[in-house]
Enzyme design. Structure first.
Site, PDB file in Angstrom:
ATOM      1  N   ARG A  90     -21.615 -21.789 -23.561  1.00  0.00           N
ATOM      2  CA  ARG A  90     -21.579 -20.369 -23.897  1.00  0.00           C
ATOM      3  C   ARG A  90     -20.387 -19.723 -23.188  1.00  0.00           C
ATOM      4  O   ARG A  90     -20.246 -19.840 -21.971  1.00  0.00           O
ATOM      5  CB  ARG A  90     -22.863 -19.694 -23.426  1.00  0.00           C
ATOM      6  CG  ARG A  90     -22.824 -18.219 -23.711  1.00  0.00           C
ATOM      7  CD  ARG A  90     -23.669 -17.424 -22.774  1.00  0.00           C
ATOM      8  NE  ARG A  90     -23.550 -16.018 -23.090  1.00  0.00           N
ATOM      9  CZ  ARG A  90     -23.801 -15.058 -22.224  1.00  0.00           C
ATOM     10  NH1 ARG A  90     -24.162 -15.347 -20.997  1.00  0.00           N
ATOM     11  NH2 ARG A  90     -23.667 -13.805 -22.577  1.00  0.00           N
ATOM     12  N   HIS A 179     -23.013 -10.558 -27.339  1.00  0.00           N
ATOM     13  CA  HIS A 179     -24.292 -11.042 -27.892  1.00  0.00           C
ATOM     14  C   HIS A 179     -24.121 -11.593 -29.306  1.00  0.00           C
ATOM     15  O   HIS A 179     -25.096 -11.669 -30.067  1.00  0.00           O
ATOM     16  CB  HIS A 179     -25.351  -9.917 -27.993  1.00  0.00           C
ATOM     17  CG  HIS A 179     -25.836  -9.381 -26.690  1.00  0.00           C
ATOM     18  ND1 HIS A 179     -26.167  -8.049 -26.518  1.00  0.00           N
ATOM     19  CD2 HIS A 179     -26.067  -9.969 -25.501  1.00  0.00           C
ATOM     20  CE1 HIS A 179     -26.580  -7.850 -25.287  1.00  0.00           C
ATOM     21  NE2 HIS A 179     -26.523  -8.993 -24.636  1.00  0.00           N
ATOM     22  N   ARG A 240     -26.862  -0.305 -17.313  1.00  0.00           N
ATOM     23  CA  ARG A 240     -25.562   0.126 -17.844  1.00  0.00           C
ATOM     24  C   ARG A 240     -25.731   1.389 -18.684  1.00  0.00           C
ATOM     25  O   ARG A 240     -26.708   1.519 -19.422  1.00  0.00           O
ATOM     26  CB  ARG A 240     -24.944  -0.975 -18.716  1.00  0.00           C
ATOM     27  CG  ARG A 240     -24.351  -2.103 -17.938  1.00  0.00           C
ATOM     28  CD  ARG A 240     -23.912  -3.231 -18.862  1.00  0.00           C
ATOM     29  NE  ARG A 240     -24.760  -4.388 -18.714  1.00  0.00           N
ATOM     30  CZ  ARG A 240     -24.791  -5.437 -19.546  1.00  0.00           C
ATOM     31  NH1 ARG A 240     -24.008  -5.467 -20.585  1.00  0.00           N
ATOM     32  NH2 ARG A 240     -25.595  -6.437 -19.309  1.00  0.00           N
TER      33      ARG A 240
END
Ligand code: ADP
Length: 400
Positions: A90, A179, A240
């Site tokens: 990833r 994502h 966030r």
């Protein structure tokens, strides 16, 4: 013999991994080596003989990967390199360079390193993980799968910021999103649930975890997403801020004397639900609301409002929406958030069935009414499986 893929997710102080059997698409083992570089490191491996935990100093990613190998060797399953089709990695930031997965060689590894200014916390850690994994598995193809690739189909109108073009070009400033692996997996799976080809359906994906993002997927291609140059933009998240008027930063810099690092820390680590309510975890926010905490209640209202803003915007861009898919920790588990964020959207054809919506969802679940024009699903995400699938597809294609 069934093929296997080892999926690796290297962070700055951790290596997460899963060994996936491709015939059953099930994880045969999962684990994490964490606190790399700190005084006491920790490894947790769930393999054939249950869970093994190990505590000792882990100097760097090379040593971390050596521990992963020894955990497999001692606690199983044995990694048979002849069955290991690929090691899938990833990678958070692929910039405009990677519109899909890439077979890792020196050039690709250098390109990932070169993209570090756009992901200073992640890409250097990925490079350390890649180097260690390539040493550990020298005869197996390594595939880099990028969180940003799925969003590379966005048109310039969606990814361009309205700032000086030359400056933006010089510093590679644009919307990249994040994502993407999850948005791709979930949007495709949603098409399957509708019994259609991804090319035939329009889906809004709401990936709501600690980090949260929305995407508009038209005929299988992403046309807009809420995260930006970095994963700070868009929805309200655990800690966030999501979208904010950039002038807030000038104001805090001038009036409160905050430095760039202070502001970075404020927006990335002390904002969102944490800043609004004092809690990062949505379960704690709900508990606070139940105890009568007004700030927590307002925090949730802000969260829902932002989510509805994105659903409305993506509805407008898509023109026709076949389905909305909720995924990730909050999307899959939090029926209160699903219910309240969709409340009032009935005029857009989004009608939840509150009984279907109730509770945590471990499997794909339709949560809209039978006659809701827009179908609403909970679709548990599986980024590791998507990385494994893409890795196998690329390795197979490269051998043809
Ligand atoms: P990330 O991968 O971005 O760190 P996750 O997808 O694991 O985040 O989501 C984590 C969040 O999911 C938690 O902060 C929590 O708010 C939420 N969550 C997990 N389980 C539940 C639950 N049972 N009910 C409500 N929220 C939950």
């Amino acid at each position: 013999m069934s093929e296997q893929v080892l999926v690796v997710n290297s962070g700055s102080s951790s290596i997460k991994y899963q060994l996936i059997d491709m015939a059953s698409e099930q994880a045969l083992a999962t684990g994490i080596v964490e606190r790399i570089g700190l005084e006491v490191g920790r490894a947790k491996h769930e393999g054939l003989d249950g869970e093994t935990v190990l505590e000792r100093h882990v100097a760097d990613h090379e040593e971390g990967m050596a521990i992963v190998l020894s955990l497999f060797a001692e606690h199983g399953p044995q990694i048979d390199e002849s069955r290991l089709v690929a090691v899938g990695h990833r990678i958070v930031q692929g910039g405009s360079v990677f519109a899909g997965p890439a077979l890792v060689d020196e050039t690709v590894q250098q390109q990932i390193a070169d993209l570090s200014p756009l992901a200073p916390l992640h890409n250097p850690a990925h490079v350390a993980g890649l180097t260690a994994a390539r040493h550990a598995f020298p005869n197996t193809p390594h595939v880099a799968v990028f969180d940003t690739s799925f969003h590379q189909t966005m048109p310039p109108a969606a990814y361009t910021y309205a700032i000086d073009r030359d400056l933006a070009d010089r510093y590679a400033i644009r919307r990249y999103g994040a994502h993407g692996t999850s948005h791709k997996f979930v949007s495709r799976h949603t098409a399957e649930l509708l019994g259609k080809d991804p090319a035939e359906v329009n889906v809004i994906v709401l990936h709501l975890g600690n980090g949260a993002s929305a995407s508009a997927v038209q005929g299988g291609r992403c046309i807009d997403t809420s995260m930006g140059l970095t994963p700070l933009a868009g929805l309200v998240m655990g800690s966030r801020s999501g979208d904010i008027d950039p002038a807030v930063l000038f104001h805090l810099s001038r009036e409160a004397g905050m430095t760039t690092d202070d502001l970075d820390n404020l927006l990335n680590r002390r904002s969102g639900m944490l800043g609004l309510s004092g809690h990062t975890d949505m379960r704690d926010v709900h508990d606070a609301v139940a105890a009568g905490d007004e700030r927590a209640r307002t925090a949730l209202e802000v969260y829902y409002h932002r989510l509805r803003t994105y659903v409305g915007a993506y509805y407008a861009h898509l023109g026709h929406v076949d389905a909305i898919a909720f995924t990730a920790g909050i999307g899959e588990n939090d029926d209160i958030v699903r219910e309240n964020s969709m409340a009032g959207l009935e005029h857009l054809g989004i009608v939840l069935d509150l009984e279907r919506n109730a509770g945590r969802k471990k499997t794909d679940t339709l949560i809209s009414t039978d006659d809701s024009p827009v179908k609403v699903f909970v679709v548990p995400t599986n980024e590791e499986l998507e990385i494994a699938r893409e890795s196998v597809a690329l390795v197979t294609a490269s051998q043809d």
